[in-house]
Structures are given as C-alpha cells and as structure tokens.
Design an enzyme around this catalytic site. Sequence first.
Site, PDB file in Angstrom:
ATOM      1  N   ASN A   1       0.859  -1.196   0.000  1.00 18.39           N
ATOM      2  CA  ASN A   1       0.000   0.000   0.000  1.00 18.39           C
ATOM      3  C   ASN A   1       0.890   1.238   0.000  1.00 18.39           C
ATOM      4  OD1 ASN A   1       0.470   0.849   2.885  1.00 18.39           O
ATOM      5  ND2 ASN A   1      -0.351  -1.209   3.217  1.00 18.39           N
TER       6      ASN A   1
ATOM      7  N   ALA B   1       1.091   1.853  11.570  1.00 15.49           N
ATOM      8  CA  ALA B   1       1.406   1.139  10.319  1.00 15.49           C
ATOM      9  C   ALA B   1       0.128   0.800   9.559  1.00 15.49           C
ATOM     10  CB  ALA B   1       2.169  -0.147  10.637  1.00 15.49           C
TER      11      ALA B   1
ATOM     12  N   ASP C   1      -4.500  -6.265   5.113  1.00 14.36           N
ATOM     13  CA  ASP C   1      -5.529  -7.141   5.676  1.00 14.36           C
ATOM     14  C   ASP C   1      -5.381  -8.567   5.150  1.00 14.36           C
ATOM     15  OD1 ASP C   1      -6.752  -5.130   7.134  1.00 14.36           O
ATOM     16  OD2 ASP C   1      -7.831  -4.406   5.373  1.00 14.36           O
TER      17      ASP C   1
ATOM     18  N   PRO D   1      -3.140 -11.588  10.396  1.00 13.39           N
ATOM     19  CA  PRO D   1      -3.554 -11.370  11.785  1.00 13.39           C
ATOM     20  C   PRO D   1      -3.989  -9.917  11.972  1.00 13.39           C
ATOM     21  CG  PRO D   1      -1.159 -11.767  11.613  1.00 13.39           C
ATOM     22  CD  PRO D   1      -1.750 -12.001  10.265  1.00 13.39           C
ATOM     23  N   ASP D   2      -5.040  -9.699  12.757  1.00 10.74           N
ATOM     24  CA  ASP D   2      -5.483  -8.341  13.066  1.00 10.74           C
ATOM     25  C   ASP D   2      -4.727  -7.919  14.335  1.00 10.74           C
ATOM     26  OD1 ASP D   2      -6.733  -6.054  13.951  1.00 10.74           O
ATOM     27  OD2 ASP D   2      -8.737  -6.727  13.377  1.00 10.74           O
ATOM     28  N   ILE D   3      -3.573  -7.296  14.132  1.00 12.41           N
ATOM     29  CA  ILE D   3      -2.657  -7.031  15.261  1.00 12.41           C
ATOM     30  C   ILE D   3      -3.339  -6.156  16.319  1.00 12.41           C
ATOM     31  CG2 ILE D   3      -0.348  -6.225  15.899  1.00 12.41           C
ATOM     32  CD1 ILE D   3       0.490  -6.492  12.976  1.00 12.41           C
TER      33      ILE D   3
ATOM     34  N   PHE E   1      -4.864   3.352  14.469  1.00  9.45           N
ATOM     35  CA  PHE E   1      -5.115   4.296  13.377  1.00  9.45           C
ATOM     36  C   PHE E   1      -6.102   3.675  12.410  1.00  9.45           C
ATOM     37  CE2 PHE E   1      -2.121   7.949  13.013  1.00  9.45           C
ATOM     38  CZ  PHE E   1      -1.552   7.823  14.264  1.00  9.45           C
TER      39      PHE E   1
ATOM     40  N   LYS F   1     -15.011   1.408  14.506  1.00 11.88           N
ATOM     41  CA  LYS F   1     -13.751   0.671  14.654  1.00 11.88           C
ATOM     42  C   LYS F   1     -13.277   0.648  16.114  1.00 11.88           C
ATOM     43  CE  LYS F   1      -9.286  -0.097  12.568  1.00 11.88           C
ATOM     44  NZ  LYS F   1      -8.408   0.106  11.433  1.00 11.88           N
TER      45      LYS F   1
ATOM     46  N   LYS G   1     -12.742  -2.855  17.986  1.00  7.82           N
ATOM     47  CA  LYS G   1     -11.395  -3.311  18.352  1.00  7.82           C
ATOM     48  C   LYS G   1     -11.141  -3.239  19.851  1.00  7.82           C
ATOM     49  CE  LYS G   1      -9.931  -3.265  13.945  1.00  7.82           C
ATOM     50  NZ  LYS G   1      -9.266  -4.261  13.151  1.00  7.82           N
TER      51      LYS G   1
END
Length: 395
Positions: free
Chosen positions: A208, A270, A274, A301-303, A320, A334, A338
């Site tokens: 990205n 960062a 995904d 992994p969704d850190i 972020f 979000k 999360k």
Amino acid sequence: MVRGKNILIGITGGIAAYKVCELIRLFQKNEANVKVVMTPAALEFVTPLTFETLTRDKVFIEQFANVEKKPEHIALCDWADVFVIAPATANTIGKIANGIADNLMTSLACAFKKPFVLAPAMNTGMWENEFVQQNISRLKNAGYKIVEPEEGFLACGTNGTGRLASIEEIYDTVEKLFSEKKYLLNKKIVITAGGTKENIDPVRYIGNYSSGKMGEAIADRAFELGAEVVLISSVPFKKPYRVILAVTAKEMSEFVKQEFRDADSLIMAAAVADYRPFEAAEEKIKKEDVEEITLRLVKNPDILSEMCKIKKDGQNILGFCAESENLEENAKKKIIKKGCDYIAANDISRKDIAFSSDYNEMILIDKNLNIRHLKKDTKKNIASELLELVYDKDN
Ligand SMILES: Cc1cc2nc3c(=O)[nH]c(=O)nc-3n(C[C@H](O)[C@H](O)[C@H](O)COP(=O)(O)O)c2cc1C
C-alpha cells in the site's frame, strides 16, 4: 533554562554572521557557556578576535588541530549540550544533510548526536532552490530544529524570504529544548510504521502507499519527550532509538507481541495489509509460462484487535484507521469493535494529506467516543499534539 548549559555556536560564511555576537551575549547573560566554531568561509565575513573576546576562549576552525590528543570534533561533541549553527549557509546545510564532513564544522555536525538547531540565512533564490529545500526537509525529518528565515529586506538589496530569524527567536528555540517537560520519561512506547509488503514471489508483493512518515514522526517526538521508543517498521529508518524492521504483517505481529509485553503503550500507525497471498511462489513467476494469474488471498492477523484483547491494566493502545468516506462514523465503529483506548482517523480521499505527504489532519476519538479534531499541520506537529492528548503531560 540555558543556565549552566554548554552551547556550541557554529558560524558559517554568510553575510548575517555579524549578528551572532548578540546571540552569544544573550546566552551568556542567561549564564550559559558558549564556544564558537567557524567555517573557513566565515572568516571572510567576521574575525575570530570578536568571538574570542566574547567567549574568552579560542575559536575552533581547524579540522586537523590537536589530533594527537583528542580530535577537536570529538572533544567539542562531548562538551556541547546543543549545537546551534547561525547563520547556516545553503552550502553547510547541504553538506550536513548529505553526511559530508570536509571541515571542522561539518565533521562536528556529522558526529553530533544531541539537540541540533540550524538558523538558515541566504538570498531568496538560494532559499527557494529545490535542492536546498530538499535538504531542509531531510534535516527536519531527521529531528533537526530549523529556525525558519524571515521575510524582509536582504543584504543583496532585494525583498524576500531568507533573512536570519531574529536573535530572540533562535534563543527561544534553544531555551525550549531545555525547558520542555520530558513527560514520557520512563515509559516504553512501541510504535508501528509503514505499509506491510506481502510477497507474491521473491520480487513481487502486495503493498500500500503508506510511507511510514506518521509513525516516524510520532516515534521521533516520543523519543524527544524522554520515552524508551521501539519503532517496528517496514521502512528501514536509521534513528537514535531502537528500530525493528518488519516487512510482512506476520513479522510485524510477532515483534509487536514481543515488545508490547512490558510496554506502557502501543501506537499502531502502520498500514498493515488485511490479506496476503495464500502461498508465495518460491521462484519468480515467469510471464512466458503463465498467461493469467489468480491470487488466492488469506486474512492476516489483526494485530490491533489481538493486542487489545491481551492488554493489561495500565497499558494503553492507540490505533489508526484510514477511511475514504464517512470518517467519523467508521472510526467510531472501529474503536468499539477493536476495543482500543484511542483511534486516530485519517481521510485518505484527500490528496494534500496522509499517505506519503509531510502533512496530516485527523480526528482522535477516545473510548468514550469524545472527538478531537487535529487541524492540518506537519506530521511532526500532529505527532506532538497527538502525544499531548493521549498522555497527561502534567502527571
Ligand atoms: C558577499 C557574500 C555573501 C554571501 N552570503 C551568503 C548567505 O547569506 N547565505 C549563504 O548561504 N551563502 C552566502 N554566500 C555564499 C557562501 O559564502 C559560500 O557558499 C561558501 O562556500 C559558504 O561556505 P560555508 O558553508 O563553509 O561557510 C555569500 C557569498 C558572498 C561572497
């Protein structure tokens, strides 16, 4: 407070060199110790005698003096608490930004690791020169304090930007360095930066546009404020604090888990991919052999979510998010999903901020869904504001 501090003043070959006598006097009036280093070109404009008289010390010019004991550039680096170059010529700025060390001043600059202030002064054409501006940006990004030149009547007889900032402004910049409260002292802060790269084969990847500049700015500022910083980044930054290179989301996840264990905070700036290719080819895929490729992607992994689940009391997490529409609404969703303490949301549909830009603008939402708007500013200033909002600087 500059009282008792050792201030090394560098004078380069610009017409504003004569103004520096006042700066030296101001530091001395406030009980700082001052030594002066000059470039050979500066001698064309002012004589060392004036500065020797003011500082009651020799003026340092010679690169090869005293090498049999301790080279001057090392001895002066050890002595100084701050290095202030005023005026800073386009020439010396260019050398410092490119690691050139061909006289005593630039050798000192190359070896110097403590706070560094540069006050450029030059003709408007020189100041606006594309390469001079690139060098200035480079230095700013590396943490050098630049006291921007003023607009006004210049010695060359024209009006424009390039005049040395006022002596008071240069003095205040230095004073602030010493009076600023280091409110992140004894805190370990883990920061992630950059876009992850997910391999398709040994030469191609899915990535990205994240440049890592926002995470870098936060890490720089946290370090300035006294934190023990660990920057986990897909961009190999060279910094005075610990930088761990993590290229893929999986690598980043592993390092974050390790480092967050005994940290006070995690700031996830960062842009973590995904998805990644289910399988990366071991050899380069040859276009002659393959007419069409279908990539099968699997979730990374969704850190952020994982860290929010394992975070202990006293630890806080700032995530972020980058949105191209409904910024506020999506950011609120979000933070609830999360479970982090704060979320900083960027509008990536705008071309003037965020990805790759030196500027940003964002909203910061806390877990009670209070919203703060951080107006458009340099990433460096946004980083500063962000840290002030997240940490109580009076505690
Ligand atoms: C009269 C005169 C005035 C100058 N003034 C400036 C100035 O204000 N800023 C600047 O960047 N260069 C100025 N220069 C050019 C520098 O002196 C020249 O680039 C020199 O190599 C700088 O060396 P130094 O950076 O090692 O001190 C001037 C040159 C002359 C002849």
